[in-house]
Each structure stands twice: as structure tokens, then as C-alpha cells.
Motif scaffolding. Structure first.
Motif, PDB file in Angstrom:
ATOM      1  N   GLY A  62       0.616  -1.362   0.016  1.00 48.33           N
ATOM      2  CA  GLY A  62       0.034   0.008   0.094  1.00 48.33           C
ATOM      3  C   GLY A  62       0.678   1.239   0.083  1.00 48.33           C
ATOM      4  O   GLY A  62       0.361   2.308   0.523  1.00 48.33           O
ATOM      5  N   GLY A  63       1.983   1.148  -0.643  1.00 47.56           N
ATOM      6  CA  GLY A  63       2.971   2.190  -0.582  1.00 47.56           C
ATOM      7  C   GLY A  63       2.782   3.361  -1.777  1.00 47.56           C
ATOM      8  O   GLY A  63       3.545   4.329  -1.865  1.00 47.56           O
ATOM      9  N   ASN A  64       1.782   3.208  -2.420  1.00 51.06           N
ATOM     10  CA  ASN A  64       1.564   4.017  -3.441  1.00 51.06           C
ATOM     11  C   ASN A  64       0.718   5.181  -3.154  1.00 51.06           C
ATOM     12  O   ASN A  64       0.400   6.191  -4.023  1.00 51.06           O
ATOM     13  CB  ASN A  64       0.821   3.401  -4.571  1.00 51.06           C
ATOM     14  CG  ASN A  64      -0.766   2.778  -4.272  1.00 51.06           C
ATOM     15  OD1 ASN A  64      -0.726   2.026  -3.281  1.00 51.06           O
ATOM     16  ND2 ASN A  64      -1.683   3.145  -5.153  1.00 51.06           N
ATOM     17  N   ARG A  65       0.261   5.632  -2.015  1.00 49.23           N
ATOM     18  CA  ARG A  65      -0.400   6.709  -1.546  1.00 49.23           C
ATOM     19  C   ARG A  65      -0.448   6.668  -0.093  1.00 49.23           C
ATOM     20  O   ARG A  65      -0.023   6.019   0.789  1.00 49.23           O
ATOM     21  CB  ARG A  65      -2.007   6.510  -2.164  1.00 49.23           C
ATOM     22  CG  ARG A  65      -2.836   5.331  -1.330  1.00 49.23           C
ATOM     23  CD  ARG A  65      -4.155   5.413  -2.162  1.00 49.23           C
ATOM     24  NE  ARG A  65      -5.089   4.304  -1.484  1.00 49.23           N
ATOM     25  CZ  ARG A  65      -6.067   4.115  -1.806  1.00 49.23           C
ATOM     26  NH1 ARG A  65      -6.860   4.695  -2.855  1.00 49.23           N
ATOM     27  NH2 ARG A  65      -6.744   3.001  -1.568  1.00 49.23           N
ATOM     28  N   GLY A  66      -0.916   8.071   0.318  1.00 50.27           N
ATOM     29  CA  GLY A  66      -1.217   8.132   1.783  1.00 50.27           C
ATOM     30  C   GLY A  66       0.108   8.079   2.662  1.00 50.27           C
ATOM     31  O   GLY A  66       1.212   8.378   2.166  1.00 50.27           O
ATOM     32  N   LEU A  67      -0.090   7.420   3.861  1.00 44.69           N
ATOM     33  CA  LEU A  67       1.050   7.246   4.704  1.00 44.69           C
ATOM     34  C   LEU A  67       2.059   6.558   4.005  1.00 44.69           C
ATOM     35  O   LEU A  67       3.200   6.632   4.196  1.00 44.69           O
ATOM     36  CB  LEU A  67       0.381   6.655   6.034  1.00 44.69           C
ATOM     37  CG  LEU A  67       1.372   6.354   7.123  1.00 44.69           C
ATOM     38  CD1 LEU A  67       1.758   7.682   7.764  1.00 44.69           C
ATOM     39  CD2 LEU A  67       0.813   5.442   8.298  1.00 44.69           C
ATOM     40  N   GLY A  68       1.595   5.485   3.447  1.00 44.49           N
ATOM     41  CA  GLY A  68       2.795   4.289   2.710  1.00 44.49           C
ATOM     42  C   GLY A  68       3.717   5.266   1.988  1.00 44.49           C
ATOM     43  O   GLY A  68       4.671   5.116   1.991  1.00 44.49           O
ATOM     44  N   TYR A  69       3.075   6.127   1.054  1.00 46.74           N
ATOM     45  CA  TYR A  69       3.666   6.776   0.152  1.00 46.74           C
ATOM     46  C   TYR A  69       4.848   7.744   0.492  1.00 46.74           C
ATOM     47  O   TYR A  69       5.963   8.080   0.472  1.00 46.74           O
ATOM     48  CB  TYR A  69       2.790   7.738  -0.667  1.00 46.74           C
ATOM     49  CG  TYR A  69       3.472   8.629  -1.984  1.00 46.74           C
ATOM     50  CD1 TYR A  69       3.519   8.159  -3.143  1.00 46.74           C
ATOM     51  CD2 TYR A  69       3.818   9.896  -1.660  1.00 46.74           C
ATOM     52  CE1 TYR A  69       3.852   8.875  -4.014  1.00 46.74           C
ATOM     53  CE2 TYR A  69       4.430  10.639  -2.672  1.00 46.74           C
ATOM     54  CZ  TYR A  69       4.374  10.181  -3.896  1.00 46.74           C
ATOM     55  OH  TYR A  69       4.868  11.053  -4.894  1.00 46.74           O
ATOM     56  N   GLU A  70       4.326   8.588   1.861  1.00 41.91           N
ATOM     57  CA  GLU A  70       5.414   9.360   2.626  1.00 41.91           C
ATOM     58  C   GLU A  70       6.418   8.541   3.248  1.00 41.91           C
ATOM     59  O   GLU A  70       7.724   8.902   3.423  1.00 41.91           O
ATOM     60  CB  GLU A  70       4.693  10.064   3.732  1.00 41.91           C
ATOM     61  CG  GLU A  70       5.136  10.918   4.660  1.00 41.91           C
ATOM     62  CD  GLU A  70       6.020  12.243   3.971  1.00 41.91           C
ATOM     63  OE1 GLU A  70       6.885  12.861   4.571  1.00 41.91           O
ATOM     64  OE2 GLU A  70       5.661  12.463   2.867  1.00 41.91           O
ATOM     65  N   VAL A  71       6.002   7.312   3.973  1.00 44.91           N
ATOM     66  CA  VAL A  71       7.221   6.462   4.537  1.00 44.91           C
ATOM     67  C   VAL A  71       8.071   6.183   3.114  1.00 44.91           C
ATOM     68  O   VAL A  71       9.162   6.251   3.553  1.00 44.91           O
ATOM     69  CB  VAL A  71       6.932   5.252   5.032  1.00 44.91           C
ATOM     70  CG1 VAL A  71       7.552   4.239   5.405  1.00 44.91           C
ATOM     71  CG2 VAL A  71       5.790   5.853   6.276  1.00 44.91           C
ATOM     72  N   ALA A  72       7.611   5.704   2.118  1.00 41.41           N
ATOM     73  CA  ALA A  72       8.557   5.328   0.801  1.00 41.41           C
ATOM     74  C   ALA A  72       9.428   6.521   0.592  1.00 41.41           C
ATOM     75  O   ALA A  72      10.701   6.437   0.478  1.00 41.41           O
ATOM     76  CB  ALA A  72       7.625   4.884  -0.270  1.00 41.41           C
ATOM     77  N   ARG A  73       8.821   8.030   0.294  1.00 47.54           N
ATOM     78  CA  ARG A  73       9.718   8.857   0.238  1.00 47.54           C
ATOM     79  C   ARG A  73      10.821   9.259   1.122  1.00 47.54           C
ATOM     80  O   ARG A  73      11.826   9.528   0.837  1.00 47.54           O
ATOM     81  CB  ARG A  73       8.716  10.248   0.432  1.00 47.54           C
ATOM     82  CG  ARG A  73       9.287  11.482  -0.192  1.00 47.54           C
ATOM     83  CD  ARG A  73       8.318  12.857  -0.296  1.00 47.54           C
ATOM     84  NE  ARG A  73       8.290  13.000   1.418  1.00 47.54           N
ATOM     85  CZ  ARG A  73       9.197  13.684   2.084  1.00 47.54           C
ATOM     86  NH1 ARG A  73      10.409  13.941   1.556  1.00 47.54           N
ATOM     87  NH2 ARG A  73       8.889  14.051   3.290  1.00 47.54           N
ATOM     88  N   ARG A  74      10.399   9.236   2.402  1.00 43.89           N
ATOM     89  CA  ARG A  74      11.353   9.230   3.581  1.00 43.89           C
ATOM     90  C   ARG A  74      12.499   8.355   3.427  1.00 43.89           C
ATOM     91  O   ARG A  74      13.732   8.823   3.754  1.00 43.89           O
ATOM     92  CB  ARG A  74      10.802   9.503   5.044  1.00 43.89           C
ATOM     93  CG  ARG A  74       9.357  10.585   4.907  1.00 43.89           C
ATOM     94  CD  ARG A  74      10.201  11.835   5.889  1.00 43.89           C
ATOM     95  NE  ARG A  74      10.651  11.674   7.191  1.00 43.89           N
ATOM     96  CZ  ARG A  74       9.907  11.792   8.198  1.00 43.89           C
ATOM     97  NH1 ARG A  74       8.452  12.036   7.936  1.00 43.89           N
ATOM     98  NH2 ARG A  74      10.232  11.397   9.428  1.00 43.89           N
ATOM     99  N   LEU A  75      12.123   7.071   3.194  1.00 43.09           N
ATOM    100  CA  LEU A  75      13.031   6.069   3.462  1.00 43.09           C
ATOM    101  C   LEU A  75      14.065   6.230   2.226  1.00 43.09           C
ATOM    102  O   LEU A  75      15.159   5.787   2.148  1.00 43.09           O
ATOM    103  CB  LEU A  75      12.411   4.725   3.365  1.00 43.09           C
ATOM    104  CG  LEU A  75      11.763   4.365   4.703  1.00 43.09           C
ATOM    105  CD1 LEU A  75      11.234   2.841   4.472  1.00 43.09           C
ATOM    106  CD2 LEU A  75      12.661   4.723   5.691  1.00 43.09           C
ATOM    107  N   ILE A  76      13.571   6.687   0.995  1.00 42.83           N
ATOM    108  CA  ILE A  76      14.353   6.964  -0.261  1.00 42.83           C
ATOM    109  C   ILE A  76      15.357   8.015   0.125  1.00 42.83           C
ATOM    110  O   ILE A  76      16.497   7.809  -0.443  1.00 42.83           O
ATOM    111  CB  ILE A  76      13.366   7.169  -1.567  1.00 42.83           C
ATOM    112  CG1 ILE A  76      12.603   5.984  -1.951  1.00 42.83           C
ATOM    113  CG2 ILE A  76      14.225   7.701  -2.693  1.00 42.83           C
ATOM    114  CD1 ILE A  76      11.503   6.214  -3.006  1.00 42.83           C
ATOM    115  N   ASP A  77      14.872   8.878   0.896  1.00 43.70           N
ATOM    116  CA  ASP A  77      15.677  10.221   1.094  1.00 43.70           C
ATOM    117  C   ASP A  77      16.776   9.865   2.171  1.00 43.70           C
ATOM    118  O   ASP A  77      17.892  10.141   1.938  1.00 43.70           O
ATOM    119  CB  ASP A  77      15.003  11.261   1.675  1.00 43.70           C
ATOM    120  CG  ASP A  77      14.093  12.131   0.683  1.00 43.70           C
ATOM    121  OD1 ASP A  77      14.308  11.780  -0.312  1.00 43.70           O
ATOM    122  OD2 ASP A  77      13.138  12.815   1.251  1.00 43.70           O
TER     123      ASP A  77
END
Length: 230
Positions: free
Chosen positions: A8-23
């Protein structure tokens, strides 16, 4: 480099977690049911996308095979996919309404975890992070000072109680992999009707545990403020 999968990483909370971990330098795969929307989200993030429906055995097995073929291992699994389901008063709630929520929030978590255990065992300092909720906390839902006490969400809340218990049971019986549950809290996303704290604040607990590496504990249940009472 740490390789992480977020359901569920394509939107919402999952998307933000993904963005932060990529950073933070991680290689992130986001899993989602919608191939088109998921790939678009991955492209925006600089992530990898894998089609993954947590309610479907074949889909989960296919996702695991794809990641194994591309990477050969997994270091962090974040079981983020979840649904609120149809909200009904407990006295009116049907077994089917409960089953729909459990199929994603509970059975989906078990399905994904089981499928990815072999890849996690090939990873470095492997870790599973399960997204739970204070709505599944007996303490918080009975504390009038807490927002969790203001809602009656029998299906969703009980599913998150199950998520927390499953996490502790995995932690007790699988010592070679770290298992922890995190509560994002009431976070302003489409899931909550955009009510609550910022998405950045909601992502903090998951990001913190996902970046601990060898220092990660096991069997904990936390939110951004610390230990979550149950």
C-alpha cells in the motif's frame, strides 16, 4: 544498501514513508493493486513498483518471485496496506463486514509475511514493521482524554488488536527477524477524511524503526511519542 517493500505504498501514509526512506538512502519497492497508479507513484518517488494484492495468494507469491528475481533478498518489510471497511454499529455489524476488513488488515498481513520470510532471511538485519492503530488499544479506546475513545470502529479496531498480537507472536517465535508494530496515529489522509496530524508526523514511527538496522528491537509497539499502551 537496504531494500524495503511497503505494501500500500502508492498513496497516503505508505507513500510518505517510502519518500522518507528513499531520502535516507534505501531502495524502496512499493506494492499496490493498481498497476497504472502504482507505477506512476513509483516514478514520482524514484521507487520500484510491484503489483501486489494482499488479499490474493497468487498476487503475493508473484510479487515475492519478482523481487527475488530482481534483488534476491529483502531487508525490511512494512505491512502498511489496510482498509477501514464499512462502518457499522457493533449490534448491526455482519460477519461479512468483519471478514472484509480482516481479509486485508489481518489475513493479508499474514499472507505477505509468510511469502516474504525466505527473502527476509537472505537480507541484512531483517525487519518486519506492521502498521497497527491506537484504535486497537484497550487502554486508549477507554481513555476519554484520547481521540481513540471518540470512535466506534469495531471491525477496524479489532483487526488492529489482532495485528499487534500477531506482531508479538512473530517476535517471540522468529528470533532471526525483528518484528515491531507502529501506530501512525490519526493522520490527515484520505483514509481519515483528512483529519488529524500531518502525514509527515504520521510517518515518523515507521521511518524510525525502518532505519534502525542492527539496532532495531523486536516485539515493540510504538508511536511517534514512544511505547504505545495496550
Amino acid at each position: 544498501m537496504t531494500t524495503t517493500l511497503i505494501t500500500g505504498g502508492n498513496r497516503g501514509l505508505g507513500y510518505e514513508v517510502a519518500r522518507r526512506l528513499i531520502d535516507a538512502g534505501q531502495t524502496v519497492w512499493i506494492g499496490g493493486r493498481d498497476a497504472t497508479g502504482g507505477q506512476e507513484a513509483a516514478d514520482r518517488l524514484g521507487a520500484q513498483f510491484v503489483q501486489l494484492d494482499v488479499t490474493d495468494d497468487a498476487s503475493v507469491e508473484s510479487a515475492a518471485a519478482r523481487i527475488e528475481g530482481r534483488v534476491g533478498h529483502l531487508d525490511v518489510l512494512i505491512n502498511n496496506a489496510g482498509i477501514l471497511g464499512e462502518v457499522a454499529a457493533p449490534e448491526d455489524m455482519t460477519a461479512d463486514q468483519l471478514r472484509d476488513v480482516y481479509e486485508t488488515n489481518v489475513f493479508g498481513l499474514v499472507r505477505v509475511t509468510r511469502a516474504f520470510l525466505p527473502l527476509l532471511r537472505k537480507g541484512t538485519d531483517p525487519s518486519v514493521i506492521n502498521v497497527t492503530s491506537g484504535m486497537g488499544s484497550f487502554t486508549l479506546t477507554h481513555d476519554p482524554a484520547r481521540v481513540e475513545s471518540q470512535y466506534t470502529l469495531a471491525a477496524y479496531g479489532s483487526s488492529k488488536s489482532a495485528v499487534t498480537m500477531l506482531t508479538t507472536q512473530y517476535a517471540k517465535t522468529i528470533p532471526d527477524i525483528r518484528f515491531n508494530a507502529v501506530d501512525p496515529g490519526q493522520t490527515a489522509t484520505a483514509f481519515t477524511g483528512n483529519v488529524g496530524q500531518t502525514v509527515a508526523e504520521g510517518a515518523e514511527a515507521a521511518v524510525r524503526v525502518a532505519t534502525l538496522g542492527a539496532a532495531a528491537p523486536t516485539g515493540t509497539v510504538t508511536d511517534r511519542a514512544g511505547v504505545l499502551p495496550w
